[in-house]
Motif scaffolding. Structure first.
Motif, PDB file in Angstrom:
ATOM      1  N   TYR A 270       0.822  -1.098   0.172  1.00  0.00           N
ATOM      2  CA  TYR A 270       0.190  -0.066   0.007  1.00  0.00           C
ATOM      3  C   TYR A 270       0.924   1.321  -0.066  1.00  0.00           C
ATOM      4  CZ  TYR A 270      -4.168   2.944   0.646  1.00  0.00           C
ATOM      5  OH  TYR A 270      -5.001   3.856   0.820  1.00  0.00           O
ATOM      6  N   SER A 271       1.830   1.428   0.596  1.00  0.00           N
ATOM      7  CA  SER A 271       2.673   2.722   0.911  1.00  0.00           C
ATOM      8  C   SER A 271       3.068   3.275  -0.556  1.00  0.00           C
ATOM      9  CB  SER A 271       4.005   2.372   1.582  1.00  0.00           C
ATOM     10  OG  SER A 271       4.909   1.623   1.045  1.00  0.00           O
ATOM     11  N   GLU A 272       2.920   4.523  -0.546  1.00  0.00           N
ATOM     12  CA  GLU A 272       3.570   5.438  -1.401  1.00  0.00           C
ATOM     13  C   GLU A 272       4.897   5.362  -1.729  1.00  0.00           C
ATOM     14  OE1 GLU A 272       1.695   9.505  -1.256  1.00  0.00           O
ATOM     15  OE2 GLU A 272       0.153   8.748   0.097  1.00  0.00           O
ATOM     16  N   ASP A 273       5.410   5.691  -3.105  1.00  0.00           N
ATOM     17  CA  ASP A 273       6.651   5.863  -3.211  1.00  0.00           C
ATOM     18  C   ASP A 273       7.436   6.842  -2.357  1.00  0.00           C
ATOM     19  OD1 ASP A 273       6.775   3.923  -5.200  1.00  0.00           O
ATOM     20  OD2 ASP A 273       6.826   5.294  -6.972  1.00  0.00           O
ATOM     21  N   GLY A 274       8.382   6.473  -1.981  1.00  0.00           N
ATOM     22  CA  GLY A 274       9.318   7.540  -1.262  1.00  0.00           C
ATOM     23  C   GLY A 274       8.821   7.470   0.097  1.00  0.00           C
ATOM     24  N   LYS A 275       8.004   6.991   0.665  1.00  0.00           N
ATOM     25  CA  LYS A 275       7.623   6.943   2.198  1.00  0.00           C
ATOM     26  C   LYS A 275       8.116   5.981   2.927  1.00  0.00           C
ATOM     27  CE  LYS A 275       4.025  10.021   2.566  1.00  0.00           C
ATOM     28  NZ  LYS A 275       2.579   9.848   2.650  1.00  0.00           N
ATOM     29  N   ARG A 276       8.606   4.742   2.255  1.00  0.00           N
ATOM     30  CA  ARG A 276       9.153   3.880   2.927  1.00  0.00           C
ATOM     31  C   ARG A 276       8.596   3.344   4.270  1.00  0.00           C
ATOM     32  NH1 ARG A 276      13.041   6.892   0.587  1.00  0.00           N
ATOM     33  NH2 ARG A 276      13.435   8.163   2.205  1.00  0.00           N
ATOM     34  N   GLU A 277       7.373   3.077   4.302  1.00  0.00           N
ATOM     35  CA  GLU A 277       6.738   2.752   5.467  1.00  0.00           C
ATOM     36  C   GLU A 277       6.751   1.512   6.158  1.00  0.00           C
ATOM     37  OE1 GLU A 277       2.225   3.705   4.695  1.00  0.00           O
ATOM     38  OE2 GLU A 277       2.995   5.970   5.126  1.00  0.00           O
ATOM     39  N   SER A 278       7.230   0.568   5.102  1.00  0.00           N
ATOM     40  CA  SER A 278       7.415  -0.770   5.784  1.00  0.00           C
ATOM     41  C   SER A 278       8.735  -0.827   6.608  1.00  0.00           C
ATOM     42  CB  SER A 278       7.982  -1.841   4.709  1.00  0.00           C
ATOM     43  OG  SER A 278       6.907  -2.127   4.117  1.00  0.00           O
ATOM     44  N   LEU A 279       9.760   0.006   6.150  1.00  0.00           N
ATOM     45  CA  LEU A 279      10.741   0.409   7.015  1.00  0.00           C
ATOM     46  C   LEU A 279      10.570   1.176   8.138  1.00  0.00           C
ATOM     47  CD1 LEU A 279      13.934   0.227   7.444  1.00  0.00           C
ATOM     48  CD2 LEU A 279      14.104   2.200   6.096  1.00  0.00           C
ATOM     49  N   LYS A 280       9.769   2.224   8.064  1.00  0.00           N
ATOM     50  CA  LYS A 280       9.354   3.005   9.159  1.00  0.00           C
ATOM     51  C   LYS A 280       8.739   2.214  10.490  1.00  0.00           C
ATOM     52  CE  LYS A 280       5.691   6.257  10.199  1.00  0.00           C
ATOM     53  NZ  LYS A 280       4.585   7.003   9.880  1.00  0.00           N
ATOM     54  N   PHE A 281       7.609   1.278   9.973  1.00  0.00           N
ATOM     55  CA  PHE A 281       6.924   0.858  10.916  1.00  0.00           C
ATOM     56  C   PHE A 281       7.890  -0.355  11.626  1.00  0.00           C
ATOM     57  CE2 PHE A 281       3.165   2.543   9.056  1.00  0.00           C
ATOM     58  CZ  PHE A 281       2.738   3.212  10.173  1.00  0.00           C
ATOM     59  N   ARG A 282       8.794  -1.094  10.700  1.00  0.00           N
ATOM     60  CA  ARG A 282       9.824  -2.120  11.317  1.00  0.00           C
ATOM     61  C   ARG A 282      10.452  -1.428  12.400  1.00  0.00           C
ATOM     62  NH1 ARG A 282      10.595  -7.307  12.083  1.00  0.00           N
ATOM     63  NH2 ARG A 282      12.388  -7.490  12.886  1.00  0.00           N
ATOM     64  N   MET A 283      10.926  -0.282  12.168  1.00  0.00           N
ATOM     65  CA  MET A 283      11.829   0.376  13.324  1.00  0.00           C
ATOM     66  C   MET A 283      11.166   0.600  14.469  1.00  0.00           C
ATOM     67  SD  MET A 283      14.652   0.457  11.472  1.00  0.00           S
ATOM     68  CE  MET A 283      15.961   1.673  12.166  1.00  0.00           C
ATOM     69  N   LEU A 284       9.778   0.905  14.269  1.00  0.00           N
ATOM     70  CA  LEU A 284       9.013   1.245  15.551  1.00  0.00           C
ATOM     71  C   LEU A 284       8.507  -0.211  16.141  1.00  0.00           C
ATOM     72  CD1 LEU A 284       7.014   4.089  13.984  1.00  0.00           C
ATOM     73  CD2 LEU A 284       8.647   4.338  15.852  1.00  0.00           C
ATOM     74  N   GLY A 285       8.661  -1.121  15.252  1.00  0.00           N
ATOM     75  CA  GLY A 285       8.087  -2.446  15.718  1.00  0.00           C
ATOM     76  C   GLY A 285       8.897  -3.184  16.639  1.00  0.00           C
ATOM     77  N   THR A 286       8.539  -4.530  17.220  1.00  0.00           N
ATOM     78  CA  THR A 286       9.120  -5.633  18.092  1.00  0.00           C
ATOM     79  C   THR A 286      10.451  -5.918  17.575  1.00  0.00           C
ATOM     80  OG1 THR A 286       8.146  -7.404  17.045  1.00  0.00           O
ATOM     81  CG2 THR A 286       6.972  -6.111  18.756  1.00  0.00           C
ATOM     82  N   SER A 287      11.159  -6.684  18.161  1.00  0.00           N
ATOM     83  CA  SER A 287      12.494  -7.125  17.999  1.00  0.00           C
ATOM     84  C   SER A 287      12.584  -8.400  17.065  1.00  0.00           C
ATOM     85  CB  SER A 287      13.325  -6.974  19.129  1.00  0.00           C
ATOM     86  OG  SER A 287      13.056  -7.919  19.987  1.00  0.00           O
ATOM     87  N   GLU A 288      11.334  -8.960  16.945  1.00  0.00           N
ATOM     88  CA  GLU A 288      10.925 -10.281  16.381  1.00  0.00           C
ATOM     89  C   GLU A 288      11.655 -10.463  15.140  1.00  0.00           C
ATOM     90  OE1 GLU A 288       6.940 -10.834  15.159  1.00  0.00           O
ATOM     91  OE2 GLU A 288       6.832 -12.521  16.381  1.00  0.00           O
ATOM     92  N   ALA A 289      12.194 -11.484  14.506  1.00  0.00           N
ATOM     93  CA  ALA A 289      13.062 -11.698  13.342  1.00  0.00           C
ATOM     94  C   ALA A 289      12.262 -11.388  12.045  1.00  0.00           C
ATOM     95  CB  ALA A 289      13.553 -13.266  13.147  1.00  0.00           C
ATOM     96  N   ALA A 290      12.660 -10.564  10.994  1.00  0.00           N
ATOM     97  CA  ALA A 290      12.292  -9.863  10.080  1.00  0.00           C
ATOM     98  C   ALA A 290      11.970 -11.174   9.252  1.00  0.00           C
ATOM     99  CB  ALA A 290      12.841  -9.061   9.172  1.00  0.00           C
TER     100      ALA A 290
END
Length: 869
Positions: free
Chosen positions: A126-146
């Motif tokens: 879903y995320s728009e180009d340039g927003k990099r929301e997967s990475l943004k929420f990954r950094m905010l998420g748990t320490s679970e293995a990607a």
């Protein structure tokens, strides 16, 4: 625009909708709400997901954890193919904005971090180009293995990490990148464990952290990781290429693969690292194999064992080469007439003359090189030398060194009687022969230094020049300081002596970046900027000091730019092309191409070197090679005469000992050019391209040229030389400087080739004049193109091998075939350019990573254990 994966890769539908509806738009984004007939299972999943989302929207936080667990389970257990989006992601897509809004309203908690994980996965669709929301929420998420969320998610994350890194380092001011590098290192092990080694290397290369991959590589992944990393090197700028090679070296050392590590150390040309790798080897047989590999690259290391010292000195090279000749049944000497086949030429050539005798001398030397037998020089009561005049006698006597190549003891005995001749040129030839016979071979007693040092300062000019050149050939690549100290004072003698001494010093100290020598040559250029035919060799000598060293030449280059001498520009070009030799540096190739396009009326000699430079820089990799050939085609149409005459030489450098059909056709066309300089160089280039291959098509083309140029002594002389080169060592040698599966470039080989090609840029005054002996510099590049297998006692051992065309298997899955169109032979065998060999059975294992040259094999211990059982 949204990366609408659902739109790009639609889920196969049971029945297509009858009437396509106009999509709804939400916040400027189209939403695909086309009704779709869902199976009961899909409908149930959709309802479950919507119920979970609904619960997350409600204020009752007691239900959050259960809903999130449910979402995670459904997403992770869904199956998907490469052509479709997983159904949970498709069903949750419309709820993504709502879930983001929910996230913003929640207070910091474990549930909020859990939701961030889910949003990170949904962000893929879903995320728009340039927003990099997967990475943004990954950094905010748990320490679970990607990796728990699947391979596609990790790849998407890696792409966003790369984008984020580039955005941060180009920001003003730059932003710290430690957090995303740490995340990249978390997902690297996942890539390595799931056959995605190339993805791991690409990610860390983009983050400029490739050295941090080393701890994550193990016995199972090192081969594919190392191969991919090394294949990236030609496309990386300096100093990143060195960083990658050092990381690959560290990986091979970590998994105790010393031969592979040694190859990396040789590519880096790091003497300390080479010595460390050699010393680290505890297996005496393996150590001997390392010694063979070092000897091929003419690298000196300290060894205690006598056998190892002999191997490192190339002491067994002549013996192995003669064993190959005996095996192939080609020990009988060939005469120049056997090569010319004048009875097949349509028009008879000129009668016996001094020029044709000189050609026969050289052809005889090239064809019988290394075999120690011929029909002109090494026969009882030989009067051939005296059938030549003056400087041609020098070439005839010197040819003894080529005939006895690598066989120092026998060779010196044959040459000795001519050292005391009263005839100046005979003596000079004998002195030069000593240098040639010891080329690429070291000897404890240092016969070349002992015999040649006395002729450096006294005697006729021709003898002095021969002694200087001989020392350059004998100690090429050795870096011996005492030899350099003997030759350095001669730089101040002026004229030919200075230029020849500079070239010899360049050969001996090749690639050492010797600052004192550079300063001496630069001082000489400032004090006496006289220009004559051999001045180019002083520039070449300076350039060879920096061969392959890239940016290390910058200070010297700046000094040259400040010197206002007519020849300064030539020195600059030679220095720059040598420094970037074999790197494939596109920017340097473009710079050289621009220099070639200038239309100058005078002082344009340096433009010929820029053409050689394009070939020298591009010859390291195939794509650059191809592009250089295209560029040369344009030069022949639009270039100035000085550029046009150098094009065939550039082609020869690109394709040395590699006679491709289209290249032969191009050179055949240029060999009939109306400009004699172009024609002569094209004929010589045909010789270099076919050197040591016995190529029948090329031999036929040269016979036709011999008839065509029957009345032109210069062109005919060059045709004869080319014919001799094609049959170099009776078709058993190569002059291509690349070896070990084309991964290593022999600096000594390049220096020898470059010397000959630079001489050919003024063939009229040098090679076709009195300096034809410059062609003997090819001995530095000559090497047998054999594969000989040895047992643990270093005795020849015949084993079955498959030899075929090498296939690029970088990044391919599984265990792909590395050769194609192979034939099975018993060793020893001859290897053509671009061929690769592998053992045909599992009975033996090779101790070298590349089966080429001299390879020690030993019984396969695993097979022996199976037999015992």
């Amino acid at each position: 625009m949204t990366k609408d994966l659902a739109a790009v890769s639609p889920i196969p539908q049971q029945d297509p909708p009858q009437e396509p509806k106009k999509p709804h738009v939400d916040n400027g984004k189209p939403i695909d709400d086309t009704p779709e007939e869902l199976s009961e299972e899909d409908l149930q999943m959709k309802n479950e997901l919507e119920l979970c989302v609904q619960r997350l929207k409600e204020p009752n936080d007691a239900l959050y954890r259960a809903s999130l667990e449910s979402l995670r389970t459904i997403i992770r257990t869904s199956t998907s193919s490469m052509t479709s989006v997983p159904k949970p992601l498709k069903f949750l897509r419309p709820h993504y904005p709502a879930l983001k809004a929910v996230y913003e309203t929640w207070p910091e908690s474990g549930d909020k971090a859990f939701l961030a994980d889910v949003l990170s996965v949904l962000g893929m669709t879903y995320s728009e180009d340039g927003k990099r929301e997967s990475l943004k929420f990954r950094m905010l998420g748990t320490s679970e293995a990607a990796g728990d969320w699947g391979h596609e998610y990790v790849r998407h994350l890696a792409a966003e990490i790369g984008e984020e890194y580039n955005a941060r380092i180009t920001a003003e001011p730059p932003v710290a990148t430690d957090d995303i590098v740490a995340l990249a290192l978390q997902i690297t092990p996942f890539f390595l464990q799931h056959n995605a080694e190339a993805d791991a290397v690409d990610l860390l290369l983009e983050l400029e952290a490739i050295d941090q991959i080393v701890p994550h590589v193990d016995e199972n992944t090192f081969a594919r990781v190392g191969l991919y990393m090394v294949s990236c090197v030609p496309y990386l700028p300096y100093p990143e290429d060195e960083t990658v090679l050092r990381a690959a070296h560290a990986i091979y050392r970590q998994v105790k693969r010393l031969p592979e590590a040694l190859i990396m150390a040789m590519r880096l040309d790091d003497k300390a690292l080479i010595q460390q790798d050699y010393d680290a080897c505890e297996d005496p047989i393996q150590k001997k194999q390392l010694a063979f590999m070092l000897a091929r690259q003419t690298v000196s290391v300290e060894a205690q064992d006598e056998t190892e010292q002999e191997i490192l000195a190339n002491g067994k090279l002549s013996e192995s080469f003669l064993a190959l000749g005996a095996e192939l049944g080609i020990m009988d000497p060939k005469t120049p007439e056997d090569i010319y086949k004048t009875h097949l030429e349509t028009r008879g050539t000129m009668a016996d003359s001094a020029r044709l005798n000189l050609a026969s001398t050289m052809v005889n030397a090239f064809v019988n090189a290394g075999f120690g037998k011929d029909t002109l020089m090494l026969v009882d009561d030989s009067k051939w030398i005296y059938k030549n005049k003056d400087h041609a006698m020098l070439a005839a006597t010197a040819s003894l060194g080529m005939l006895q190549l690598w066989d120092v003891e026998t060779g010196l005995t044959q040459i000795d009687k001519y050292l005391y001749s009263n005839e100046e040129y005979v003596k000079a030839g004998a002195v030069l022969a000593i240098g040639m016979v010891t080329a690429n071979v070291k000897n404890e007693s240092d016969p070349a230094m002992a015999l040649l040092s006395e002729h450096l300062t006294e005697g006729p000019l021709s003898v002095r020049l021969a002694a200087i050149t001989g020392l350059g050939m004998a100690y090429a690549g050795s870096g011996r300081q005492e030899i350099a100290d003997m030759l350095t004072p001669l730089l101040e003698d002026g004229g030919e002596v200075s230029c020849t001494a500079a070239l010899a010093l360049g050969m001996i100290m090749v690639g050492t970046c010797d600052g004192d020598l550079s300063s001496t040559i630069l001082t000489l250029l400032m004090e006496s900027p006289a220009v004559h035919a051999k001045s180019r060799f002083m520039g070449l000598g300076l350039a060879l000091l920096y061969l392959g060293k890239q940016e290390a030449c910058e200070a010297t280059l700046e000094t040259l730019k400040a010197i206002e001498a007519p020849i300064s520009k030539s020195f600059q070009v030679l220095l720059e092309i040598a420094a970037y030799a074999g790197t494939g540096n596109v920017l340097k190739v473009q710079a050289m191409t621009r220099l070639c396009s200038d239309h100058l009326k005078e002082n344009d000699e340096w433009q010929a070197y820029t053409v050689l430079g394009i070939a020298l820089i591009a010859m390291g990799e195939d794509i650059g090679n191809e592009m250089a050939l295209r560029t040369f085609n344009h030069f022949m149409h639009y270039g100035e005469p000085v550029v046009r005459k150098a094009v065939p030489l550039g082609i020869a450098l690109l394709c040395a000992s590699n006679p491709q059909v289209h290249v032969l056709d191009i050179l055949s066309k240029y060999s009939h050019d109306h400009d004699q300089d172009v024609a002569v160089n094209a004929i010589f280039a045909m010789g270099l391209v076919g050197a040591g291959t016995n190529n029948a098509r090329l031999a036929q083309m040269l016979r036709q040229l011999a008839s065509y140029y029957a009345k032109d002594p210069n062109c005919l002389f060059m045709v004869r030389i080319a014919q001799g080169l094609i049959h170099l060592g009776k078709g058993t040698m190569t002059i291509n400087p690349y070896h070990t599966n084309r991964t290593l470039m022999s600096r000594v080989g390049v220096a020898g080739l470059l010397t000959v090609l630079v001489a050919m840029t003024d063939a009229k005054h040098l090679v076709l004049g009195k300096s034809h002996w410059l062609l003997y510099h090819l001995v530095s590049a000559m090497y047998p193109r054999f594969l000989i297998t040895l047992d643990e006692n270093l005795k020849t051992k015949s084993v079955s091998v498959r030899v075929g065309q090498a296939v690029d298997v970088v990044g391919q899955a599984g265990r792909p075939k590395t050769i194609t169109g192979f034939q099975t032979h018993n060793t020893p065998v001859l290897m053509a350019y671009g061929e690769r060999a592998e053992l045909a059975t599992d009975e033996y294992v090779p101790l070298a990573p590349v089966i080429e040259g001299l390879v020690i094999v030993k019984k396969n211990p695993e097979l022996m254990e199976t037999d015992k059982e």
